[in-house]
Design a protein around this motif. Structure first.
Motif, short mmCIF file in Angstrom:
data_model
loop_
_atom_site.label_atom_id
_atom_site.label_comp_id
_atom_site.label_asym_id
_atom_site.label_seq_id
_atom_site.Cartn_x
_atom_site.Cartn_y
_atom_site.Cartn_z
N ASN A 181 0.82 -1.20 0.00
CA ASN A 181 0.00 0.00 0.00
C ASN A 181 0.85 1.25 0.00
N ASP A 182 2.06 1.17 -0.59
CA ASP A 182 2.93 2.32 -0.73
C ASP A 182 3.95 1.99 -1.82
N SER A 183 5.06 2.70 -1.84
CA SER A 183 5.99 2.62 -2.96
C SER A 183 7.38 2.21 -2.52
N PHE A 184 8.19 1.81 -3.52
CA PHE A 184 9.61 1.49 -3.34
C PHE A 184 9.83 0.29 -2.40
N ASN A 185 8.92 -0.69 -2.44
CA ASN A 185 9.11 -1.91 -1.68
C ASN A 185 9.63 -3.01 -2.58
N THR A 186 10.32 -3.98 -1.98
CA THR A 186 10.95 -5.07 -2.73
C THR A 186 10.40 -6.39 -2.21
N ILE A 187 9.84 -7.18 -3.12
CA ILE A 187 9.18 -8.44 -2.78
C ILE A 187 9.80 -9.52 -3.65
N ILE A 188 10.67 -10.36 -3.08
CA ILE A 188 11.44 -11.31 -3.88
C ILE A 188 11.39 -12.71 -3.26
N GLY A 189 11.08 -13.70 -4.09
CA GLY A 189 11.25 -15.10 -3.72
C GLY A 189 10.28 -15.63 -2.70
N ASN A 190 9.07 -15.07 -2.64
CA ASN A 190 8.09 -15.48 -1.64
C ASN A 190 7.05 -16.42 -2.25
N ILE A 191 6.31 -17.12 -1.37
CA ILE A 191 5.23 -18.00 -1.77
C ILE A 191 3.94 -17.49 -1.16
N SER A 192 2.93 -17.27 -2.00
CA SER A 192 1.60 -16.86 -1.54
C SER A 192 0.59 -17.88 -2.04
N ASN A 193 0.03 -18.66 -1.12
CA ASN A 193 -0.68 -19.88 -1.50
C ASN A 193 -1.99 -20.00 -0.71
N LYS A 194 -3.07 -20.29 -1.41
CA LYS A 194 -4.36 -20.63 -0.80
C LYS A 194 -4.92 -19.52 0.08
#
Length: 303
Positions: A181-194
Motif C-alpha cells: 500500500n505504498d511505494s519502493f518496496n521489494t518483494i522477492i522469492g516469496n510463496i503466496s498460497n491458498k
C-alpha cells in the motif's frame, strides 16, 4: 554486561528488564510468563525455544499487547507470544532484531512494525484475528524467511516505503497474502498460497515496487493484481498458477488506469478466467514482454 535469568533471578521478565542496563542479556527459561515492555536500549532477550518459553497472560504494562519494544537495538529470540487482546508484538523503535519468534492467537496483528530499520528473521505468525504482519508506518524494514499463515486479515501488509519481504510464505489467510500500500518496496522469492483473496496486491496509486520471482498459486482471487493508478512497478519472473474463482480474477491482473508498469518474463498457467488480463487501456499503457501463459485478455500479452 550482566546475564539475568527468569524466573531464577527474577520472577518476571519485566522485573529483569527494570533491573537491566544497556548491553545486558535476559534468559527466559521454559515456562509461561506475562507480557513485558522493553524500555532499555541494547538488551538481548532469549527464550528456550518456540513452544517452550511462552509469553501469555497479563499484557505489557500500559497496553493490551504482549511484547512492546520502545527502545532501540533490542534482540528478541526463541519464544512464543500468544493470546493477547491486541498485537502480539509491537515494535515502536529502530534497529531491532526478532529471530525465531512465534506470535499466534492474538486479537490484533501478530507483529506490528511502527519503527524503522528492523530485521525480522525466521518468525512464525499464525492464527491471529487481524493481519499477520502489519508494517505501518515502519520503513526500511526487512522480513526474511518468515511465515504468516491462517490469519483473519492479510498475511503481510506494507503501508510505507522501502521495506523488503524475502523468501517468506503467506498461506491460507482470510484476506490477501501480501498487500503493498505504498511505494519502493521489494518483494522477492516469496510463496503466496491458498489465500482467500489475492496472492499479491499492489494498491491504487502505488509505484516503483519490485515484485520478482514469487510463486502465487491456488488463491481465491488473482495471483498478482495491480490496481488502478499504480505506476512504474516491475512484475518480473513470477509464477502464477491455479488462481481465481470468477470472471473478475486472473493469474496476473492489471486494472485499467494502471500505467508504465513492466510485466515481463512471468509464467502463468491454469488461472481463471485469464492467465494475464490487462483491462484497456492498460494493455497499451504498460509493457508486456516475454510472458509465458496459456491465454490473455486482450490476446497477444503472452509469447
Amino acid at each position: 554486561m550482566v546475564l539475568r535469568l527468569v524466573p531464577t533471578d527474577f520472577l518476571t521478565v519485566q522485573a529483569a528488564i527494570d533491573a537491566s542496563s544497556s548491553g545486558d542479556s535476559i534468559k527466559i527459561l521454559a515456562g509461561k510468563f506475562d507480557g513485558f515492555e522493553v524500555d532499555v536500549d541494547n538488551l538481548k532477550i532469549f527464550g528456550c525455544g518456540i513452544g517452550r518459553t511462552i509469553i501469555e497472560g497479563a499484557p505489557a504494562q500500559g497496553s493490551d499487547d504482549g511484547v512492546v519494544v520502545i527502545s532501540d537495538r533490542i534482540t528478541l529470540q526463541d519464544f512464543t507470544i500468544q493470546g493477547f487482546p491486541d498485537e502480539g508484538v509491537r515494535i515502536n523503535t529502530n534497529f531491532n532484531v526478532l529471530k525465531n519468534i512465534e506470535s499466534k492467537l492474538n486479537i490484533g496483528s501478530g507483529i506490528q512494525l511502527i519503527g524503522d530499520n528492523n530485521l525480522i528473521i525466521e518468525c512464525s505468525i499464525l492464527m491471529n484475528r487481524d493481519d499477520g504482519f502489519n508494517i505501518s508506518p515502519g520503513q526500511n524494514n526487512c522480513i526474511l524467511k518468515c511465515e504468516s499463515n491462517v490469519n483473519d486479515g492479510t498475511g503481510y501488509s506494507f503501508s510505507n516505503v522501502n521495506n523488503k519481504l524475502l523468501l517468506s510464505t503467506a498461506k491460507e489467510n482470510i484476506d490477501d497474502g501480501l498487500l503493498i500500500n505504498d511505494s519502493f518496496n521489494t518483494i522477492i522469492g516469496n510463496i503466496s498460497n491458498k489465500n482467500n483473496a489475492r496472492g499479491i496486491l499492489v494498491g491504487a496509486g502505488d509505484g516503483n515496487n519490485n515484485i520478482i520471482k514469487n510463486l502465487t498459486c491456488n488463491n481465491s482471487g488473482s495471483g498478482i493484481e495491480i490496481e488502478d493508478g499504480a505506476f512504474v512497478n516491475a512484475i518480473d519472473s513470477n509464477i502464477a498458477r491455479n488462481n481465481g474463482t470468477d470472471v473478475t480474477d486472473a493469474g496476473i491482473l492489471i486494472e485499467d488506469s494502471a500505467a508504465d508498469n513492466t510485466i515481463r518474463f512471468n509464467e502463468a498457467k491454469n488461472n481463471f478466467e485469464f492467465d494475464i488480463e490487462a483491462i484497456p487501456p492498460a494493455d497499451t499503457a504498460n509493457t508486456f514482454d516475454g510472458n509465458k501463459c496459456g491465454n490473455s485478455s486482450p490476446p497477444g500479452l503472452c509469447t
